[in-house]
Design a protein around this motif. Structure first.
Motif, PDB file in Angstrom:
ATOM      1  N   VAL A   1     -10.481  63.918 -85.898  1.00  0.00           N
ATOM      2  CA  VAL A   1     -10.371  62.590 -85.290  1.00  0.00           C
ATOM      3  C   VAL A   1     -11.657  61.808 -85.539  1.00  0.00           C
ATOM      4  O   VAL A   1     -12.751  62.256 -85.178  1.00  0.00           O
ATOM      5  CB  VAL A   1     -10.103  62.696 -83.779  1.00  0.00           C
ATOM      6  CG1 VAL A   1      -9.995  61.297 -83.164  1.00  0.00           C
ATOM      7  CG2 VAL A   1      -8.837  63.492 -83.501  1.00  0.00           C
ATOM      8  N   ARG A   2     -11.527  60.644 -86.161  1.00  0.00           N
ATOM      9  CA  ARG A   2     -12.664  59.760 -86.380  1.00  0.00           C
ATOM     10  C   ARG A   2     -12.826  58.864 -85.154  1.00  0.00           C
ATOM     11  O   ARG A   2     -11.909  58.117 -84.813  1.00  0.00           O
ATOM     12  CB  ARG A   2     -12.448  58.917 -87.628  1.00  0.00           C
ATOM     13  CG  ARG A   2     -12.283  59.737 -88.916  1.00  0.00           C
ATOM     14  CD  ARG A   2     -11.932  58.817 -90.086  1.00  0.00           C
ATOM     15  NE  ARG A   2     -10.723  58.055 -89.792  1.00  0.00           N
ATOM     16  CZ  ARG A   2     -10.420  56.878 -90.362  1.00  0.00           C
ATOM     17  NH1 ARG A   2     -11.235  56.332 -91.246  1.00  0.00           N
ATOM     18  NH2 ARG A   2      -9.296  56.258 -90.047  1.00  0.00           N
ATOM     19  N   ILE A   3     -13.963  58.972 -84.513  1.00  0.00           N
ATOM     20  CA  ILE A   3     -14.166  58.301 -83.221  1.00  0.00           C
ATOM     21  C   ILE A   3     -15.222  57.212 -83.335  1.00  0.00           C
ATOM     22  O   ILE A   3     -16.270  57.392 -83.959  1.00  0.00           O
ATOM     23  CB  ILE A   3     -14.584  59.316 -82.141  1.00  0.00           C
ATOM     24  CG1 ILE A   3     -13.465  60.351 -81.931  1.00  0.00           C
ATOM     25  CG2 ILE A   3     -14.908  58.612 -80.824  1.00  0.00           C
ATOM     26  CD1 ILE A   3     -13.835  61.470 -80.977  1.00  0.00           C
ATOM     27  N   GLY A   4     -14.930  56.072 -82.679  1.00  0.00           N
ATOM     28  CA  GLY A   4     -15.902  54.998 -82.533  1.00  0.00           C
ATOM     29  C   GLY A   4     -16.243  54.824 -81.062  1.00  0.00           C
ATOM     30  O   GLY A   4     -15.371  54.993 -80.200  1.00  0.00           O
ATOM     31  N   VAL A   5     -17.480  54.517 -80.772  1.00  0.00           N
ATOM     32  CA  VAL A   5     -17.910  54.289 -79.386  1.00  0.00           C
ATOM     33  C   VAL A   5     -18.182  52.806 -79.197  1.00  0.00           C
ATOM     34  O   VAL A   5     -18.970  52.206 -79.942  1.00  0.00           O
ATOM     35  CB  VAL A   5     -19.167  55.104 -79.039  1.00  0.00           C
ATOM     36  CG1 VAL A   5     -19.642  54.779 -77.617  1.00  0.00           C
ATOM     37  CG2 VAL A   5     -18.888  56.606 -79.178  1.00  0.00           C
ATOM     38  N   VAL A   6     -17.530  52.212 -78.211  1.00  0.00           N
ATOM     39  CA  VAL A   6     -17.710  50.789 -77.899  1.00  0.00           C
ATOM     40  C   VAL A   6     -18.677  50.678 -76.725  1.00  0.00           C
ATOM     41  O   VAL A   6     -18.358  51.063 -75.605  1.00  0.00           O
ATOM     42  CB  VAL A   6     -16.373  50.130 -77.533  1.00  0.00           C
ATOM     43  CG1 VAL A   6     -16.582  48.629 -77.298  1.00  0.00           C
ATOM     44  CG2 VAL A   6     -15.333  50.365 -78.610  1.00  0.00           C
ATOM     45  N   GLY A   7     -19.859  50.145 -77.010  1.00  0.00           N
ATOM     46  CA  GLY A   7     -20.880  50.036 -75.976  1.00  0.00           C
ATOM     47  C   GLY A   7     -21.799  51.235 -76.006  1.00  0.00           C
ATOM     48  O   GLY A   7     -21.407  52.335 -75.610  1.00  0.00           O
ATOM     49  N   ILE A   8     -23.019  51.065 -76.461  1.00  0.00           N
ATOM     50  CA  ILE A   8     -23.945  52.188 -76.544  1.00  0.00           C
ATOM     51  C   ILE A   8     -25.146  51.959 -75.626  1.00  0.00           C
ATOM     52  O   ILE A   8     -26.305  52.010 -76.021  1.00  0.00           O
ATOM     53  CB  ILE A   8     -24.379  52.485 -77.996  1.00  0.00           C
ATOM     54  CG1 ILE A   8     -24.726  51.210 -78.762  1.00  0.00           C
ATOM     55  CG2 ILE A   8     -23.304  53.269 -78.706  1.00  0.00           C
ATOM     56  CD1 ILE A   8     -25.276  51.471 -80.157  1.00  0.00           C
ATOM     57  N   GLY A   9     -24.810  51.710 -74.355  1.00  0.00           N
ATOM     58  CA  GLY A   9     -25.820  51.701 -73.298  1.00  0.00           C
ATOM     59  C   GLY A   9     -26.062  53.135 -72.865  1.00  0.00           C
ATOM     60  O   GLY A   9     -25.992  54.070 -73.668  1.00  0.00           O
ATOM     61  N   ASN A  10     -26.296  53.356 -71.577  1.00  0.00           N
ATOM     62  CA  ASN A  10     -26.630  54.691 -71.090  1.00  0.00           C
ATOM     63  C   ASN A  10     -25.540  55.710 -71.381  1.00  0.00           C
ATOM     64  O   ASN A  10     -25.791  56.759 -71.982  1.00  0.00           O
ATOM     65  CB  ASN A  10     -26.926  54.640 -69.592  1.00  0.00           C
ATOM     66  CG  ASN A  10     -28.210  53.890 -69.286  1.00  0.00           C
ATOM     67  OD1 ASN A  10     -29.112  53.839 -70.114  1.00  0.00           O
ATOM     68  ND2 ASN A  10     -28.291  53.298 -68.110  1.00  0.00           N
ATOM     69  N   MET A  11     -24.310  55.439 -70.950  1.00  0.00           N
ATOM     70  CA  MET A  11     -23.234  56.417 -71.137  1.00  0.00           C
ATOM     71  C   MET A  11     -22.742  56.432 -72.575  1.00  0.00           C
ATOM     72  O   MET A  11     -22.491  57.497 -73.146  1.00  0.00           O
ATOM     73  CB  MET A  11     -22.070  56.127 -70.192  1.00  0.00           C
ATOM     74  CG  MET A  11     -22.309  56.593 -68.773  1.00  0.00           C
ATOM     75  SD  MET A  11     -22.941  58.291 -68.624  1.00  0.00           S
ATOM     76  CE  MET A  11     -21.768  59.222 -69.604  1.00  0.00           C
ATOM     77  N   GLY A  12     -22.588  55.265 -73.169  1.00  0.00           N
ATOM     78  CA  GLY A  12     -22.085  55.215 -74.539  1.00  0.00           C
ATOM     79  C   GLY A  12     -22.991  55.939 -75.513  1.00  0.00           C
ATOM     80  O   GLY A  12     -22.526  56.647 -76.417  1.00  0.00           O
ATOM     81  N   SER A  13     -24.306  55.792 -75.339  1.00  0.00           N
ATOM     82  CA  SER A  13     -25.237  56.485 -76.226  1.00  0.00           C
ATOM     83  C   SER A  13     -25.172  57.988 -76.020  1.00  0.00           C
ATOM     84  O   SER A  13     -25.307  58.764 -76.978  1.00  0.00           O
ATOM     85  CB  SER A  13     -26.666  55.977 -76.010  1.00  0.00           C
ATOM     86  OG  SER A  13     -27.094  56.193 -74.682  1.00  0.00           O
ATOM     87  N   ALA A  14     -24.930  58.429 -74.781  1.00  0.00           N
ATOM     88  CA  ALA A  14     -24.795  59.863 -74.517  1.00  0.00           C
ATOM     89  C   ALA A  14     -23.571  60.421 -75.239  1.00  0.00           C
ATOM     90  O   ALA A  14     -23.630  61.491 -75.860  1.00  0.00           O
ATOM     91  CB  ALA A  14     -24.693  60.113 -73.020  1.00  0.00           C
TER      92      ALA A  14
END
Length: 386
Positions: free
Chosen positions: A4-17
């Protein structure tokens, strides 16, 4: 598809984790291929820390249209969860959202309807469902080992936050920025576990205190009383203004009581049910024989990685979801009912009038200290990120 190719939307505190453990390969059969943030500094961080092969996007729509991802994790401020999830579903993407599902149930209900029609795998980051203590507690309740529930009490006051925490971002603890205080920010996990283990209450009477311990506009102290169809009652107490705090979850049933505290699960088990004892005992003073049982709990809490792994396995193998996204509405319903009860100074029946709730919420948003950036229609956190 074998990965599964995953993208993260929002890389603040939780997104970066989330991005970091995906980039490290901690989730089998998953690959981080893209991240998105409206803050250029966070994209620079991603470039420096996640690898040059990761695609960077300045907005979610561009990522969704890119064909670079099969699935997305949405880790943005609360109000944006439903619209971003809806947009992703409409582009044929699987979705995992951070908690809470949203700020108000009317918005979340629309998201759930789109999700169900999409046929895609929809999860929510209720990582505390991976805790074996709560899994065992749920098993004891659902299996009937505790008997019919009589009373539920959860004192969850170890959410202490200082004023400097709230001052760290203009959106924090505002109606326009977060949509609430301790109930919507700190307690979504607790309210989810409450309903996951004990079911949904029939009505709620809540007392929310706004800015009681901090210079904020939302609630930082709550005491709520709930009633169930079978006559069971519940009391939920939370605050961000007490130190040291307490975390004690107690459920009393016909066959005893179970307490979760300090990571331990203790069952005071009655040899004969209280109702049977009450009918048959003729000795005046007396009580059923009770055994104190230290319940063994096996396994480890896999937390965020566990929920993500389960979601990926659901996509690839059809594995049942531990935390289906559509279930995010249940804990939010209790939270909304508590707010509405406080605003109306009255009982609130469940289900409640969702239009009335939104009307009352909108009044608070309109007078909030924090306003959305009208140009971008996004909310910025302390780092200027989603």
């Amino acid at each position: 598809m074998d990965k599964v190719r995953i993208g993260v939307v929002g890389i603040g505190n939780m997104g970066s984790a989330h991005a970091k453990y995906l980039a490290a390969g901690d989730v089998p059969n998953a690959e981080l291929t893209a991240v998105c943030d409206i803050n250029p500094k966070r994209l620079e961080w991603a470039r420096d820390n996640l690898g040059e092969h990761i695609k960077l996007f300045e907005n979610a729509e561009a990522m969704f249209e890119s064909k670079a991802v099969d699935a997305v994790i949405i880790a943005t401020p609360h109000y944006d969860h439903p619209p971003l999830a809806i947009s992703a579903f409409k582009r044929g993407l699987h979705v995992l959202i951070e908690k809470p599902a949203g700020v108000y149930t009317k918005q979340v209900r629309e998201m759930n309807e789109v999700a169900e029609k999409s046929g895609k795998v929809f999860g929510i980051m209720y990582n505390q469902r991976t805790n074996p203590v709560y899994q065992k507690l749920r098993d004891l309740v659902k299996s009937g080992e505790l008997g019919e529930i009589k009373r539920i009490n959860w004192i969850i006051t170890n959410w202490y936050r200082s004023q400097s925490y709230y001052d760290s971002g203009g959106w924090r603890a505002t109606w326009a920025g977060e949509g609430g205080g301790v109930l919507i920010n700190q307690c979504p996990h607790n309210l989810d576990l409450w309903q996951w283990i004990c079911g949904m209450p029939r009505r709620v009477r809540a007392f929310c205190h706004y800015g009681k311990y901090h210079d904020i506009e939302v609630e930082d102290d709550v005491t709520a009383y709930m009633e169930y169809e079978n006559g069971a009652t519940g009391v939920f107490i939370t605050t961000t203004g007490e130190a040291p705090g307490t975390n004690r979850f107690e459920i009393a049933g016909d066959r005893g009581k179970i307490v979760v505290e300090e990571g331990k699960l203790t069952f005071w088990r009655l040899r004969v049910s209280e109702r049977q004892f009450n009918r048959e005992y003729k000795g005046g003073f007396g009580s059923p024989e009770c055994w104190k049982c230290e319940i063994p709990v096996h396994g480890v809490e896999t937390a965020h990685r566990g929920i993500t792994t389960n979601w990926v396995n659901a996509i690839l193998k059809g594995t049942p979801l531990l935390a289906p996204g559509v279930e995010g509405i249940y804990g939010l319903t209790i939270s909304n009912a508590m707010h509405l009860s406080s605003w109306l100074d009255d009982w609130v029946e469940i289900p409640f009038d969702e239009d009335l709730f939104y009307q009352k919420l909108k009044e608070r948003i309109d007078s909030s200290k924090f306003k959305k950036d009208k140009k971008e229609d996004k909310i910025l956190d302390v780092e200027g990120t989603y």
